[in-house]
Design a protein around this motif. Structure first.
Motif, PDB file in Angstrom:
ATOM      1  N   ARG A  20      -3.827   2.015   0.828  1.00  0.00           N
ATOM      2  CA  ARG A  20      -4.713   2.791  -0.046  1.00  0.00           C
ATOM      3  C   ARG A  20      -6.119   2.862   0.548  1.00  0.00           C
ATOM      4  NH1 ARG A  20      -2.775   3.546  -5.333  1.00  0.00           N
ATOM      5  NH2 ARG A  20      -0.821   2.458  -5.763  1.00  0.00           N
ATOM      6  N   VAL A  95       1.438   5.040  -3.233  1.00  0.00           N
ATOM      7  CA  VAL A  95       0.806   5.231  -1.941  1.00  0.00           C
ATOM      8  C   VAL A  95       1.497   6.360  -1.185  1.00  0.00           C
ATOM      9  CG1 VAL A  95       0.176   4.123   0.219  1.00  0.00           C
ATOM     10  CG2 VAL A  95       0.173   2.813  -1.905  1.00  0.00           C
ATOM     11  N   CYS A  98      -0.108   9.417  -2.160  1.00  0.00           N
ATOM     12  CA  CYS A  98      -1.381   9.595  -1.469  1.00  0.00           C
ATOM     13  C   CYS A  98      -1.146  10.116  -0.054  1.00  0.00           C
ATOM     14  CB  CYS A  98      -2.153   8.278  -1.410  1.00  0.00           C
ATOM     15  SG  CYS A  98      -2.694   7.656  -3.009  1.00  0.00           S
TER      16      CYS A  98
END
Length: 323
Positions: A20, A95, A98
């Motif tokens: 992250r 994640v 992301c």
């Protein structure tokens, strides 16, 4: 949960936090604050270096090749660390989401709509068999979409996406026609496969005969058992199938390939899983592959493929890199 809490929850939680932060740092986060976080706990620098390494590998796989030895990048302000020993890191779904945004993969959100009883859908990784109203059977391959429109005038289906295998009950009074954006296949009593590939479609006949016509342009052809043709706008030509047994091997969860480029085999296995599988480098992508792979377990198939070619894999969420 704070990053501090995550960092004490084991390797996966630590890598979660590191990944992250790596993504945020690439998006312009404060490097000094990141350096302070690295220094605050054991293992953080190693986890961050590994996350940065895998992100760079995946990014390099989608960029033009350069004549330079690849080296993982190190952030300005981050302490130098020794080359990390290789681990099998797994990154949580949040994640991975992301990462999708960071890499710009173009993954679209699926809009929920009321179920249509005349629309058949196979989810990613699913092989779905459906018996139709007349007793004909259709098997949808991973991610396929088929619209069924039966009526007094005939039996019409439209392959919207993917691949489907048809085993049709013969009824001369009600023709069975498979339509697609590439053209149509009119059944003369048969078992056959139709697969969309962009604006083209491949028709492969295992039993009986099928008349095929492109959506645009003239010409038609009758395909008999052991023959196939492409619908690509030109007049279709009946050609002998390279391996008839491989045509519908997917119905038994198998992929049969002979002397096919690695990139093509990887793409085919990748149809049965979410995410994306990359091959690093044009030379490796063109390497020929032969074998039988278990696409019912696509990640195991990827591992088997990598082992057979003595390759390494890097994983991050649904993303896999072979190099």
């Amino acid at each position: 949960m704070s990053d501090k809490d995550k960092s004490t929850g084991g390797d996966e939680a630590l890598f979660d936090a590191a990944a992250r932060r790596t993504l945020r740092l690439r998006d312009g986060a404060d490097a000094a604050e990141h350096a302070a976080w690295l220094a605050a706990g054991p293992g953080r620098a190693e986890a961050t270096a590994e996350a940065d390494h895998i992100l760079s590998l995946i990014g390099a796989a989608t960029a033009p090749e350069v004549n330079a030895t690849f080296q993982p990048r190190r952030r300005r302000g981050a302490p130098a660390v020794a080359a990390p020993r290789r681990r099998t890191w797994k990154i949580p779904a949040a994640v991975a989401a992301c990462l999708v945004l960071a890499l710009g993969t173009g993954v679209a959100l699926e809009i929920l709509a009321p179920a249509d009883p005349n629309r058949l859908v196979a989810q990613v990784g699913e092989v779905r068999r459906q018996v139709l109203a007349d007793g004909s059977a259709v098997t949808l391959n991973t991610g396929a979409v088929l619209d069924v429109r039966y009526g007094p005038e005939g039996r019409h289906v439209r392959l919207v996406k993917g691949e489907a295998f048809f085993d049709v009950v013969h009824d001369p009074s009600r023709p069975f026609v498979v339509e697609s954006r590439a053209g149509s296949a009119r059944v003369l009593g048969t078992a056959f496969d139709v697969r969309l590939a962009g604006d083209k479609a491949r028709v492969s006949v295992l039993r009986g005969a099928v008349r095929v016509e492109p959506a645009h342009g003239g010409g038609m052809a009758v395909l008999r058992a052991g023959q196939g043709a492409w619908l690509d706008g030109a007049a279709p030509k009946a050609l002998a199938l390279e391996d008839p047994a491989a045509v519908d091997a997917w119905r038994q969860g198998r992929l049969v390939v002979y002397h096919r480029p690695l990139a093509e085999v990887v793409d085919e296995i990748g149809r049965y899983r979410r995410g994306k599988v990359f091959v690093r480098g044009q030379a490796l992508a063109a390497r020929p592959v032969s074998g039988v792979f278990d696409v019912a377990r696509p990640d195991a198939a990827i591992d088997a493929l990598a082992a057979s070619l003595d390759l390494r894999t890097a994983r991050m969420g649904g993303f896999v890199l072979l190099y």
